[in-house]
Design a protein around this motif. Structure first.
Motif, PDB file in Angstrom:
ATOM      1  N   ALA A   1       0.851  -1.199   0.000  1.00 36.85           N
ATOM      2  CA  ALA A   1       0.000   0.000   0.000  1.00 36.85           C
ATOM      3  C   ALA A   1       0.880   1.240   0.000  1.00 36.85           C
ATOM      4  O   ALA A   1       0.759   2.123   0.857  1.00 36.85           O
ATOM      5  CB  ALA A   1      -0.928  -0.014   1.208  1.00 36.85           C
ATOM      6  N   THR A   2       1.779   1.313  -0.979  1.00 39.59           N
ATOM      7  CA  THR A   2       2.785   2.365  -1.067  1.00 39.59           C
ATOM      8  C   THR A   2       2.867   2.855  -2.498  1.00 39.59           C
ATOM      9  O   THR A   2       2.735   2.070  -3.431  1.00 39.59           O
ATOM     10  CB  THR A   2       4.170   1.815  -0.646  1.00 39.59           C
ATOM     11  N   LEU A   3       3.104   4.142  -2.670  1.00 39.31           N
ATOM     12  CA  LEU A   3       3.313   4.666  -4.017  1.00 39.31           C
ATOM     13  C   LEU A   3       4.665   4.209  -4.560  1.00 39.31           C
ATOM     14  O   LEU A   3       5.653   4.166  -3.813  1.00 39.31           O
ATOM     15  CB  LEU A   3       3.276   6.189  -4.021  1.00 39.31           C
ATOM     16  N   PRO A   4       4.743   3.881  -5.836  1.00 42.95           N
ATOM     17  CA  PRO A   4       6.051   3.618  -6.446  1.00 42.95           C
ATOM     18  C   PRO A   4       6.968   4.829  -6.258  1.00 42.95           C
ATOM     19  O   PRO A   4       6.516   5.977  -6.243  1.00 42.95           O
ATOM     20  CB  PRO A   4       5.716   3.400  -7.922  1.00 42.95           C
ATOM     21  N   ALA A   5       8.253   4.577  -6.130  1.00 41.22           N
ATOM     22  CA  ALA A   5       9.205   5.641  -5.815  1.00 41.22           C
ATOM     23  C   ALA A   5       9.181   6.759  -6.842  1.00 41.22           C
ATOM     24  O   ALA A   5       9.311   7.934  -6.500  1.00 41.22           O
ATOM     25  CB  ALA A   5      10.613   5.054  -5.694  1.00 41.22           C
ATOM     26  N   TYR A   6       9.001   6.429  -8.115  1.00 40.73           N
ATOM     27  CA  TYR A   6       9.071   7.459  -9.152  1.00 40.73           C
ATOM     28  C   TYR A   6       7.912   8.434  -9.083  1.00 40.73           C
ATOM     29  O   TYR A   6       7.992   9.560  -9.578  1.00 40.73           O
ATOM     30  CB  TYR A   6       9.171   6.827 -10.541  1.00 40.73           C
ATOM     31  N   LEU A   7       6.804   8.019  -8.435  1.00 37.80           N
ATOM     32  CA  LEU A   7       5.668   8.913  -8.266  1.00 37.80           C
ATOM     33  C   LEU A   7       5.714   9.647  -6.935  1.00 37.80           C
ATOM     34  O   LEU A   7       5.275  10.791  -6.837  1.00 37.80           O
ATOM     35  CB  LEU A   7       4.358   8.116  -8.349  1.00 37.80           C
ATOM     36  N   ALA A   8       6.268   8.995  -5.915  1.00 34.03           N
ATOM     37  CA  ALA A   8       6.201   9.549  -4.564  1.00 34.03           C
ATOM     38  C   ALA A   8       7.022  10.815  -4.395  1.00 34.03           C
ATOM     39  O   ALA A   8       6.673  11.687  -3.605  1.00 34.03           O
ATOM     40  CB  ALA A   8       6.654   8.493  -3.558  1.00 34.03           C
ATOM     41  N   GLY A   9       8.148  10.944  -5.132  1.00 33.93           N
ATOM     42  CA  GLY A   9       9.035  12.075  -4.891  1.00 33.93           C
ATOM     43  C   GLY A   9       8.890  13.241  -5.845  1.00 33.93           C
ATOM     44  O   GLY A   9       9.672  14.190  -5.782  1.00 33.93           O
ATOM     45  N   ASN A  10       7.885  13.205  -6.719  1.00 32.23           N
ATOM     46  CA  ASN A  10       7.774  14.236  -7.753  1.00 32.23           C
ATOM     47  C   ASN A  10       7.615  15.643  -7.196  1.00 32.23           C
ATOM     48  O   ASN A  10       8.089  16.611  -7.790  1.00 32.23           O
ATOM     49  CB  ASN A  10       6.598  13.922  -8.678  1.00 32.23           C
ATOM     50  N   ASP A  11       6.906  15.791  -6.081  1.00 31.23           N
ATOM     51  CA  ASP A  11       6.614  17.117  -5.544  1.00 31.23           C
ATOM     52  C   ASP A  11       7.557  17.524  -4.418  1.00 31.23           C
ATOM     53  O   ASP A  11       7.326  18.538  -3.755  1.00 31.23           O
ATOM     54  CB  ASP A  11       5.162  17.172  -5.044  1.00 31.23           C
ATOM     55  N   SER A  12       8.597  16.748  -4.188  1.00 36.14           N
ATOM     56  CA  SER A  12       9.527  17.049  -3.098  1.00 36.14           C
ATOM     57  C   SER A  12      10.789  17.689  -3.662  1.00 36.14           C
ATOM     58  O   SER A  12      11.576  17.038  -4.363  1.00 36.14           O
ATOM     59  CB  SER A  12       9.888  15.767  -2.342  1.00 36.14           C
ATOM     60  N   PHE A  13      10.997  18.963  -3.348  1.00 37.88           N
ATOM     61  CA  PHE A  13      12.196  19.654  -3.822  1.00 37.88           C
ATOM     62  C   PHE A  13      13.448  18.960  -3.299  1.00 37.88           C
ATOM     63  O   PHE A  13      14.432  18.787  -4.029  1.00 37.88           O
ATOM     64  CB  PHE A  13      12.170  21.116  -3.368  1.00 37.88           C
ATOM     65  N   ALA A  14      13.408  18.535  -2.037  1.00 40.38           N
ATOM     66  CA  ALA A  14      14.581  17.916  -1.422  1.00 40.38           C
ATOM     67  C   ALA A  14      14.942  16.587  -2.085  1.00 40.38           C
ATOM     68  O   ALA A  14      16.111  16.182  -2.075  1.00 40.38           O
ATOM     69  CB  ALA A  14      14.338  17.704   0.070  1.00 40.38           C
ATOM     70  N   GLN A  15      13.964  15.900  -2.651  1.00 43.55           N
ATOM     71  CA  GLN A  15      14.265  14.645  -3.331  1.00 43.55           C
ATOM     72  C   GLN A  15      14.720  14.878  -4.765  1.00 43.55           C
ATOM     73  O   GLN A  15      15.467  14.074  -5.327  1.00 43.55           O
ATOM     74  CB  GLN A  15      13.044  13.731  -3.311  1.00 43.55           C
ATOM     75  N   GLN A  16      14.280  15.973  -5.351  1.00 43.25           N
ATOM     76  CA  GLN A  16      14.650  16.253  -6.738  1.00 43.25           C
ATOM     77  C   GLN A  16      16.012  16.946  -6.853  1.00 43.25           C
ATOM     78  O   GLN A  16      16.715  16.761  -7.845  1.00 43.25           O
ATOM     79  CB  GLN A  16      13.579  17.127  -7.405  1.00 43.25           C
ATOM     80  N   PHE A  17      16.371  17.740  -5.839  1.00 41.41           N
ATOM     81  CA  PHE A  17      17.601  18.547  -5.928  1.00 41.41           C
ATOM     82  C   PHE A  17      18.376  18.438  -4.614  1.00 41.41           C
ATOM     83  O   PHE A  17      17.841  18.681  -3.540  1.00 41.41           O
ATOM     84  CB  PHE A  17      17.257  20.011  -6.197  1.00 41.41           C
ATOM     85  N   ARG A  18      19.667  18.096  -4.751  1.00 43.31           N
ATOM     86  CA  ARG A  18      20.502  17.957  -3.555  1.00 43.31           C
ATOM     87  C   ARG A  18      21.921  18.467  -3.846  1.00 43.31           C
ATOM     88  O   ARG A  18      22.397  18.381  -4.986  1.00 43.31           O
ATOM     89  CB  ARG A  18      20.577  16.490  -3.108  1.00 43.31           C
ATOM     90  N   PHE A  19      22.552  18.969  -2.795  1.00 42.39           N
ATOM     91  CA  PHE A  19      23.957  19.374  -2.887  1.00 42.39           C
ATOM     92  C   PHE A  19      24.692  18.762  -1.716  1.00 42.39           C
ATOM     93  O   PHE A  19      24.218  18.794  -0.575  1.00 42.39           O
ATOM     94  CB  PHE A  19      24.108  20.890  -2.854  1.00 42.39           C
ATOM     95  N   GLU A  20      25.864  18.208  -1.993  1.00 44.12           N
ATOM     96  CA  GLU A  20      26.617  17.504  -0.959  1.00 44.12           C
ATOM     97  C   GLU A  20      28.110  17.731  -1.155  1.00 44.12           C
ATOM     98  O   GLU A  20      28.629  17.573  -2.264  1.00 44.12           O
ATOM     99  CB  GLU A  20      26.304  16.005  -1.041  1.00 44.12           C
ATOM    100  N   LEU A  21      28.790  18.102  -0.098  1.00 46.53           N
ATOM    101  CA  LEU A  21      30.241  18.191  -0.133  1.00 46.53           C
ATOM    102  C   LEU A  21      30.823  16.799   0.039  1.00 46.53           C
ATOM    103  O   LEU A  21      30.342  16.009   0.863  1.00 46.53           O
ATOM    104  CB  LEU A  21      30.740  19.116   0.978  1.00 46.53           C
ATOM    105  N   LEU A  22      31.841  16.497  -0.756  1.00 40.41           N
ATOM    106  CA  LEU A  22      32.467  15.184  -0.740  1.00 40.41           C
ATOM    107  C   LEU A  22      33.926  15.309  -0.315  1.00 40.41           C
ATOM    108  O   LEU A  22      34.504  16.407  -0.361  1.00 40.41           O
ATOM    109  CB  LEU A  22      32.395  14.559  -2.143  1.00 40.41           C
ATOM    110  N   PRO A  23      34.544  14.194   0.069  1.00 42.56           N
ATOM    111  CA  PRO A  23      35.971  14.254   0.443  1.00 42.56           C
ATOM    112  C   PRO A  23      36.839  14.686  -0.738  1.00 42.56           C
ATOM    113  O   PRO A  23      36.448  14.564  -1.909  1.00 42.56           O
ATOM    114  CB  PRO A  23      36.276  12.803   0.843  1.00 42.56           C
ATOM    115  N   GLY A  24      38.016  15.166  -0.420  1.00 38.93           N
ATOM    116  CA  GLY A  24      38.987  15.509  -1.462  1.00 38.93           C
ATOM    117  C   GLY A  24      38.639  16.767  -2.221  1.00 38.93           C
ATOM    118  O   GLY A  24      38.904  16.863  -3.432  1.00 38.93           O
ATOM    119  N   LYS A  25      38.031  17.733  -1.538  1.00 38.09           N
ATOM    120  CA  LYS A  25      37.646  19.008  -2.155  1.00 38.09           C
ATOM    121  C   LYS A  25      36.757  18.801  -3.385  1.00 38.09           C
ATOM    122  O   LYS A  25      36.973  19.397  -4.458  1.00 38.09           O
ATOM    123  CB  LYS A  25      38.891  19.841  -2.517  1.00 38.09           C
TER     124      LYS A  25
END
Length: 446
Positions: free
Chosen positions: A213-237
């Protein structure tokens, strides 16, 4: 054509299969079904500048004739889709497709009525094998990678073949990737829903799992800005900028986000930037022009070299008559903003993959043709010459949706090859672990 007839031969049985928990809907008469088929043909003829760009016109014409012959009995909208969607792989273009209307709204209503989806997210391998990727919705599963050989006693290979025969996209590989993403919804539309799913695996294991009783992942995140766009600092500059769509309703929110990302890049001294568009199915070009390339372009560029367009109703003028097909050159060039304090001149990698499409393909073309960075990832599954300007229609009787492009674009260099997106650096991209490609790119720096 023999393959088409073989696939279509099973339609009478498929069209009679009941859909569990489906709401009663009036059946469409054969006359209404044929009217929808004519609507499809007329809409494509009035909109598409060059249908033979991706499809074999003779094969499509034969398919129209064969499908019309099958419209002898009343059908529900879902049954109509099962029949009409057989055209999708023949069109061979991700922007030219017949699809169920409003998959998110339909799925939500289905769940609210007590429906249950196939309980896993899946991945189709190169041989068409159906493997579990995660639990429905994306949570990890201990069965990750397990190959399913039958579902409810039906061979998985046959189910995969029937669904691929209704999937859209540029190539067989692209259609398989799209089906992987949309499997739970497509399975429901094709075979209905059951409370439980009896699965058999290639190692002999058998398992009965309740529907989810769960939405498929491709439908569930369409309206979530945080799921569509992310920024992350990684090791090694290094840093990772994930952009899963260029079709966001609030452009200002997007450009504010990317400006902040490049501000952090400058502040922390990032030297290597990874821009991930592996899950990006496209959208509006001005999103990446104003939100990404303004910070990394170091020379004038254009997003395509030439175009071919069909003049459609509402876009005609004294100079461009309704129905004209016009070829032209993209004459407008974007200028670099080298004096922007957030300009980034370090190493840039664009990560592409199985679902990179449409506007994100155009971004990849620009990155390669003007040397703004290296394109990295799995070998391409979509064309570099992209269609666009998709017009959306609703079939008058079934309510199904039809997308038709009115534009064709050639990459900025004007080169006809490679036909499919070809990364500068080809690296494997695991469907089970998105971090593997990221780590592989970072290792290029060591």
């Amino acid at each position: 054509m023999k393959r088409l007839k073989r696939l279509l031969a099973c339609l009478i049985l498929l069209c009679c299969a009941p859909l569990a928990l489906a709401q009663p809907t009036p059946l469409l008469t054969p006359e209404q079904l044929r009217a929808d088929l004519r609507f499809i043909q007329e809409s494509i003829a009035a909109t598409h500048p060059e249908p033979g760009f991706s499809a074999d016109p003779a094969a499509v014409r034969q398919a129209y004739e064969y499908i019309a012959e099958q419209m002898q009995v009343p059908m529900s909208p879902d049954q109509a889709w099962r029949l009409l969607a057989m055209l999708n792989p023949l069109y061979a273009d991700g922007h030219l497709a017949i699809t169920p209307a409003g998959p998110l709204a339909q799925s939500q209503a289905f769940l609210e009525a007590g429906g249950r989806f196939f309980p896993y997210e899946v991945s189709l391998d190169a041989a068409g094998g159906l493997r579990i990727r995660a639990q429905l919705g994306g949570a990890p599963s201990p069965l990750q990678g397990a190959r399913i050989t039958s579902i409810n006693s039906a061979p998985a290979s046959g189910i995969v073949a029937d669904l691929l025969a209704r999937s859209h996209g540029d190539t067989a590989a692209f259609r398989a990737s799209l089906l992987s993403l949309r499997w739970p919804f497509m399975y429901w539309k094709m075979l209905g829903a059951t409370p439980q799913y009896a699965l058999q695996f290639d190692d002999g294991q058998r398992l009965t799992v309740a529907g989810a009783a769960t939405l498929p992942a491709y439908l569930a995140g369409n309206d979530s800005f945080a799921q569509q766009f992310r920024f992350e600092l990684l090791p090694g500059k290094a840093a990772l900028l994930t952009l899963n769509t260029f079709s966001w309703r609030d452009k200002g929110q997007f450009t504010t986000f990317t400006a902040d990302a490049f501000r952090q890049v400058r502040k922390t001294g990032v030297q290597t930037l990874l821009i991930d568009v592996r899950a990006n199915g496209g959208g509006n070009d001005d999103m990446w022009i104003d939100g990404v390339l303004r910070y990394i372009a170091d020379k004038p560029y254009r997003w395509a070299s030439t175009y071919r367009k069909k003049v459609i109703k509402g876009r005609d003028s004294a100079r461009e008559k309704l129905g004209d097909v016009i070829d032209g050159e993209i004459g407008s060039w974007q200028q670099p903003q080298l004096d922007d304090p957030l300009h980034f001149s370090g190493n840039t990698y664009l990560l592409v993959g199985r679902r990179t499409y449409s506007s994100s393909i155009l971004l990849s073309n620009v990155m390669q043709d003007f040397g703004f960075g290296k394109v990295v990832g799995a070998a391409g599954q979509a064309r570099t010459r992209q269609s666009g300007g998709t017009q959306n229609f609703v079939l008058p009787n079934s309510g199904l949706e039809l997308g038709v492009p009115r534009l064709l674009f050639q990459r900025p260099s004007g080169a006809a090859t490679p036909v499919l997106l070809q990364p500068d650096i080809v690296l494997p991209d695991s469907p089970y672990n998105e971090r593997e490609l990221i780590d592989a790119v970072l290792n290029l720096q060591t």
